[in-house]
Scaffold this motif. Structure first.
Motif, PDB file in Angstrom:
ATOM      1  N   TYR A   1       0.845  -1.198   0.000  1.00 28.07           N
ATOM      2  CA  TYR A   1       0.000   0.000   0.000  1.00 28.07           C
ATOM      3  C   TYR A   1       0.881   1.248   0.000  1.00 28.07           C
ATOM      4  N   GLN A   2       0.549   2.144  -0.870  1.00 28.34           N
ATOM      5  CA  GLN A   2       1.265   3.420  -0.876  1.00 28.34           C
ATOM      6  C   GLN A   2       0.302   4.535  -1.233  1.00 28.34           C
ATOM      7  N   ARG A   3       0.591   5.692  -0.699  1.00 27.67           N
ATOM      8  CA  ARG A   3      -0.191   6.862  -1.099  1.00 27.67           C
ATOM      9  C   ARG A   3       0.663   7.664  -2.083  1.00 27.67           C
ATOM     10  N   LEU A   4       0.047   8.047  -3.173  1.00 30.22           N
ATOM     11  CA  LEU A   4       0.747   8.870  -4.175  1.00 30.22           C
ATOM     12  C   LEU A   4       0.090  10.239  -4.188  1.00 30.22           C
ATOM     13  N   GLN A   5       0.916  11.236  -4.059  1.00 30.65           N
ATOM     14  CA  GLN A   5       0.388  12.596  -4.126  1.00 30.65           C
ATOM     15  C   GLN A   5       0.924  13.251  -5.397  1.00 30.65           C
ATOM     16  N   ILE A   6      -0.001  13.656  -6.243  1.00 37.02           N
ATOM     17  CA  ILE A   6       0.381  14.212  -7.542  1.00 37.02           C
ATOM     18  C   ILE A   6      -0.060  15.676  -7.579  1.00 37.02           C
ATOM     19  N   VAL A   7       0.901  16.557  -7.825  1.00 38.83           N
ATOM     20  CA  VAL A   7       0.543  17.965  -8.005  1.00 38.83           C
ATOM     21  C   VAL A   7       0.575  18.225  -9.507  1.00 38.83           C
ATOM     22  N   LEU A   8      -0.603  18.579 -10.051  1.00 40.58           N
ATOM     23  CA  LEU A   8      -0.744  18.727 -11.508  1.00 40.58           C
ATOM     24  C   LEU A   8      -0.204  20.078 -11.967  1.00 40.58           C
TER      25      LEU A   8
ATOM     26  N   SER B   1      -8.415   4.300  -4.399  1.00 38.52           N
ATOM     27  CA  SER B   1      -9.233   5.513  -4.300  1.00 38.52           C
ATOM     28  C   SER B   1      -8.472   6.692  -4.902  1.00 38.52           C
ATOM     29  N   VAL B   2      -9.237   7.630  -5.404  1.00 44.54           N
ATOM     30  CA  VAL B   2      -8.662   8.846  -5.990  1.00 44.54           C
ATOM     31  C   VAL B   2      -9.410  10.028  -5.384  1.00 44.54           C
ATOM     32  N   ARG B   3      -8.656  10.979  -4.882  1.00 46.84           N
ATOM     33  CA  ARG B   3      -9.291  12.167  -4.329  1.00 46.84           C
ATOM     34  C   ARG B   3      -8.574  13.386  -4.912  1.00 46.84           C
ATOM     35  N   GLN B   4      -9.324  14.347  -5.386  1.00 45.89           N
ATOM     36  CA  GLN B   4      -8.689  15.523  -5.979  1.00 45.89           C
ATOM     37  C   GLN B   4      -9.182  16.783  -5.287  1.00 45.89           C
ATOM     38  N   GLU B   5      -8.242  17.589  -4.869  1.00 43.46           N
ATOM     39  CA  GLU B   5      -8.582  18.907  -4.308  1.00 43.46           C
ATOM     40  C   GLU B   5      -7.756  19.934  -5.057  1.00 43.46           C
TER      41      GLU B   5
ATOM     42  N   VAL C   1      -4.200  19.149  -6.559  1.00 41.07           N
ATOM     43  CA  VAL C   1      -3.563  18.030  -5.851  1.00 41.07           C
ATOM     44  C   VAL C   1      -4.453  16.775  -5.931  1.00 41.07           C
ATOM     45  N   VAL C   2      -3.868  15.719  -6.508  1.00 32.70           N
ATOM     46  CA  VAL C   2      -4.585  14.439  -6.618  1.00 32.70           C
ATOM     47  C   VAL C   2      -3.918  13.457  -5.645  1.00 32.70           C
ATOM     48  N   SER C   3      -4.747  12.829  -4.806  1.00 31.59           N
ATOM     49  CA  SER C   3      -4.210  11.855  -3.851  1.00 31.59           C
ATOM     50  C   SER C   3      -4.755  10.469  -4.201  1.00 31.59           C
ATOM     51  N   LEU C   4      -3.826   9.529  -4.399  1.00 33.49           N
ATOM     52  CA  LEU C   4      -4.221   8.161  -4.754  1.00 33.49           C
ATOM     53  C   LEU C   4      -3.797   7.204  -3.654  1.00 33.49           C
ATOM     54  N   LEU C   5      -4.639   6.201  -3.409  1.00 30.57           N
ATOM     55  CA  LEU C   5      -4.209   5.111  -2.539  1.00 30.57           C
ATOM     56  C   LEU C   5      -4.074   3.868  -3.409  1.00 30.57           C
ATOM     57  N   ALA C   6      -2.877   3.328  -3.417  1.00 27.15           N
ATOM     58  CA  ALA C   6      -2.619   2.130  -4.216  1.00 27.15           C
ATOM     59  C   ALA C   6      -2.476   0.933  -3.290  1.00 27.15           C
ATOM     60  N   SER C   7      -3.186  -0.146  -3.612  1.00 30.84           N
ATOM     61  CA  SER C   7      -3.057  -1.356  -2.796  1.00 30.84           C
ATOM     62  C   SER C   7      -1.913  -2.236  -3.308  1.00 30.84           C
ATOM     63  N   HIS C   8      -1.568  -2.082  -4.560  1.00 28.82           N
ATOM     64  CA  HIS C   8      -0.416  -2.772  -5.159  1.00 28.82           C
ATOM     65  C   HIS C   8      -0.072  -2.050  -6.459  1.00 28.82           C
ATOM     66  N   ASN C   9       0.988  -2.487  -7.113  1.00 28.77           N
ATOM     67  CA  ASN C   9       1.340  -1.915  -8.422  1.00 28.77           C
ATOM     68  C   ASN C   9       1.683  -0.428  -8.333  1.00 28.77           C
ATOM     69  N   ALA C  10       2.212  -0.010  -7.175  1.00 27.85           N
ATOM     70  CA  ALA C  10       2.422   1.426  -6.940  1.00 27.85           C
ATOM     71  C   ALA C  10       3.418   2.034  -7.929  1.00 27.85           C
ATOM     72  N   ASP C  11       4.425   1.258  -8.312  1.00 21.56           N
ATOM     73  CA  ASP C  11       5.439   1.820  -9.217  1.00 21.56           C
ATOM     74  C   ASP C  11       4.854   2.104 -10.594  1.00 21.56           C
ATOM     75  N   ALA C  12       4.024   1.198 -11.100  1.00 19.09           N
ATOM     76  CA  ALA C  12       3.401   1.417 -12.412  1.00 19.09           C
ATOM     77  C   ALA C  12       2.467   2.620 -12.358  1.00 19.09           C
ATOM     78  N   ILE C  13       1.784   2.767 -11.222  1.00 20.14           N
ATOM     79  CA  ILE C  13       0.859   3.906 -11.070  1.00 20.14           C
ATOM     80  C   ILE C  13       1.672   5.209 -11.028  1.00 20.14           C
ATOM     81  N   ALA C  14       2.808   5.141 -10.319  1.00 26.57           N
ATOM     82  CA  ALA C  14       3.667   6.337 -10.242  1.00 26.57           C
ATOM     83  C   ALA C  14       4.209   6.698 -11.630  1.00 26.57           C
TER      84      ALA C  14
ATOM     85  N   ALA D   1       3.541  17.316 -14.046  1.00 24.82           N
ATOM     86  CA  ALA D   1       3.116  16.802 -12.725  1.00 24.82           C
ATOM     87  C   ALA D   1       4.322  16.430 -11.877  1.00 24.82           C
ATOM     88  N   THR D   2       4.180  16.695 -10.570  1.00 17.29           N
ATOM     89  CA  THR D   2       5.190  16.190  -9.632  1.00 17.29           C
ATOM     90  C   THR D   2       4.528  15.102  -8.794  1.00 17.29           C
TER      91      THR D   2
END
Lengths: 297, 247
Positions: free
Chosen positions: A225-232, A248-252, A255-268, A277-278
């Motif tokens: 599990y990893q959280r990815l924070q993406i600043v667009l 899950s995906v949450r956008q404010e 800033v987009v916040s993702l919770l990955a249960s697996h495959n975090a590197d591919a998502i990153a 994006a950072t």
């Protein structure tokens, strides 16, 4: 294949029109400390009562030590090898501490007299005290003593630290870990206290609305599990479809916040492909995993 | 150890019932002390005394039914439904969860608990009959020790039916409702016996009253057998309820 001490398959249980268990698949490895998590009414106590033969499932199967719990005669063999702490910590009001220990002892051939003496002393339980005169915390300690001293192969503990003060919780958790480490006891315990589970469990299961929504080794879960924070960037948009593994995906704003249960590197990698994006990756706590799943379920 | 648990559960109830029984026995003595006819009395006096004695013996058997009902109501259910008052229907089962987590079958749990209460009930009946025999001059005059023993056996057989009915009620009712239910059942049995003209062979109320060995001078075997069969049926039903019960 891991040896399983508890295994349920598609277990269902309803009370009138309320579905408490909806096809529960639970697998508890032998020798593990399994933290069973869920909100109030998620089905934790119903699961435990079904495993103890106190409730009869509507369908599906449940086995403990490889013995079907629905087989009333063989279920006695199961209970001889289980130490159990009930949710409400109710014991016989007409007995004293010493009397209930004397009553329980003969049912269990592997009774640990050494632990009995140790916990009477450690928990400061007066043998001549009548049970109704004990506080809820003291009753919890007495129930733990009665469960642990059975010399059981499996401890099933429903909210074992409920009613205890912080110092007593500390003592109890330390003892539970010591017991699990020293005597090859499997521990299956439910709790609302995520910090307790995080501290002592090596496997967890999260139940919600009668279904298992997350289960596995706590180390694996934390590693995967990893959280990815993406600043667009200014005009960039996040992709409409993310790779597999995004829970899950949450956008404010940007800033987009993702919770990955697996495959975090591919998502990153996918996130990095968004122009401007950072991306940052963070480890997640058990609390985050729990909250994210029960909110999204 | 289940016997030990059963004893601890019921000992104060047993003491209470024994105390109440002793109180009733003392009343019995004060009522019947002057009912023994003089050996020199005339025929008319003897006849009147005989009639009075029949009424008094009837009242003794009726009075002895009170502790019998009390003992069934108080000792049968305790510990079978070990939940706080009026809570079972709300899903609160008290110490039943702990009991059911022990490596003992529900058959064993129910049998031991019901047997403890039954033995205590029998103790009360024996105490009642022995006390009546020694305290009531009338009984020792108009009956024999054998008839009194037969009467005790009749009370035990017929009481077992009410006791097992109370055990059955205890498997699905809270303690208070079970107590009322047992007393209501005893009242219903009395009413049926007096208004439905039951055959004597199945009239257990008559078997411990007018048809009892101390009044009718015969042992009501068929009514006793009927009561024992019903008791077994009630116990079997109680077992089925307990085995299927969820906590």
């Amino acid at each position: 294949m891991t040896d399983l001490i508890i295994e349920t398959s598609q277990l269902t249980k309803s009370f009138k029109d309320k579905h408490a268990l909806r096809g529960l698949d639970l697998r508890v490895p032998t020798g593990s400390i399994f933290g069973f998590l869920g909100r109030n009414g998620a089905g934790k106590t119903t699961t435990i009562k079904t495993l103890m033969g106190l409730l009869h499932s509507d369908s599906g199967s449940a086995q403990v030590f490889g013995i079907p719990v629905a087989d009333a005669d063989r279920a006695i063999q199961i209970r001889r090898r289980i130490g159990f702490v009930t949710e409400d910590k109710e014991l016989y009001p007409y007995m004293t501490v010493g009397q209930i220990i004397a009553f329980t002892r003969p049912f269990f051939p592997k009774w640990r007299a050494d632990l009995e003496r140790r916990y009477l002393d450690m928990f400061e339980l007066p043998p001549k005290q009548r049970i109704p005169c004990l506080s809820k915390g003291m009753r919890s300690k007495l129930m733990l003593l009665l469960a642990i001293c059975r010399g059981a192969d499996l401890l099933i503990l429903d909210e074992p630290t409920d009613g205890l003060d912080p110092a007593a919780i500390e003592d109890v958790l330390r003892e539970l870990v010591a017991i699990a480490a020293s005597s090859e006891v499997t521990m299956f315990f439910s709790s609302h206290q995520l910090s307790e589970v995080d501290r002592i469990a090596d496997h967890i299961g999260i139940i919600d609305r009668g279904k298992m929504i997350v289960t596995g080794s706590l180390d694996d879960l934390k590693a995967n599990y990893q959280r990815l924070q993406i600043v667009l960037g200014d005009s960039a948009q996040p992709p409409t479809r993310w790779p597999e593994g995004v829970e899950s995906v949450r956008q404010e704003g940007r800033v987009v916040s993702l919770l990955a249960s697996h495959n975090a590197d591919a998502i990153a990698a996918e996130a990095h492909s968004i122009p401007g994006a950072t991306v940052e990756q963070f480890p997640v706590t058990l609390k985050e995993i729990f909250l994210e799943h029960v909110r999204s379920n | 150890m289940l016997w030990y648990k059963g004893w601890l559960e019921t000992r104060f109830r047993l003491l209470f019932v024994l105390g109440m029984t002793a109180f009733l026995l003392s009343l019995q003595r004060s009522i019947h002390i002057n009912t023994v006819p003089s050996p020199h009395a005339g025929a008319a006096v003897l006849s009147a005394t005989k009639r009075a004695n029949e009424i008094i013996l009837g009242s003794i058997t009726f009075a002895e039914a009170i502790p019998l009902i009390m003992v069934c109501a108080m000792l049968a259910g305790a510990g079978i439904a070990t939940q706080p008052s009026f809570q079972a229907s709300k899903g609160v089962h008290g110490s039943s969860l702990f009991t059911c987590s022990l490596p003992a079958s529900r058959l064993r749990l129910l049998t031991v608990r019901a047997t403890v209460g039954w033995l205590e009930s029998m103790l009360v009946i024996v105490f009642l009959c022995t006390g009546s025999w020694f305290l009531s001059p009338l009984l020792s005059t108009v009956t024999t020790p054998l008839a009194m023993a037969q009467y005790a056996a009749t009370l035990i057989a017929c009481g077992s039916m009410l006791y097992c009915l109370s055990v059955l009620l205890a498997t699905f009712l809270d303690d208070q409702w079970r107590t009322w239910g047992t007393m209501l059942a005893a009242g219903a049995m009395y009413w049926i016996s007096h208004h439905a003209s039951l055959p004597a062979a199945i009239d257990v109320v008559q078997a411990v009253g007018k048809g009892s060995p101390i009044i009718a001078h015969t042992v009501p075997w068929s009514a006793m057998a009927f009561a024992v069969v019903l008791a077994a049926a009630f116990f079997f039903a109680a077992l089925k309820v307990v085995q299927s019960r969820e906590y």
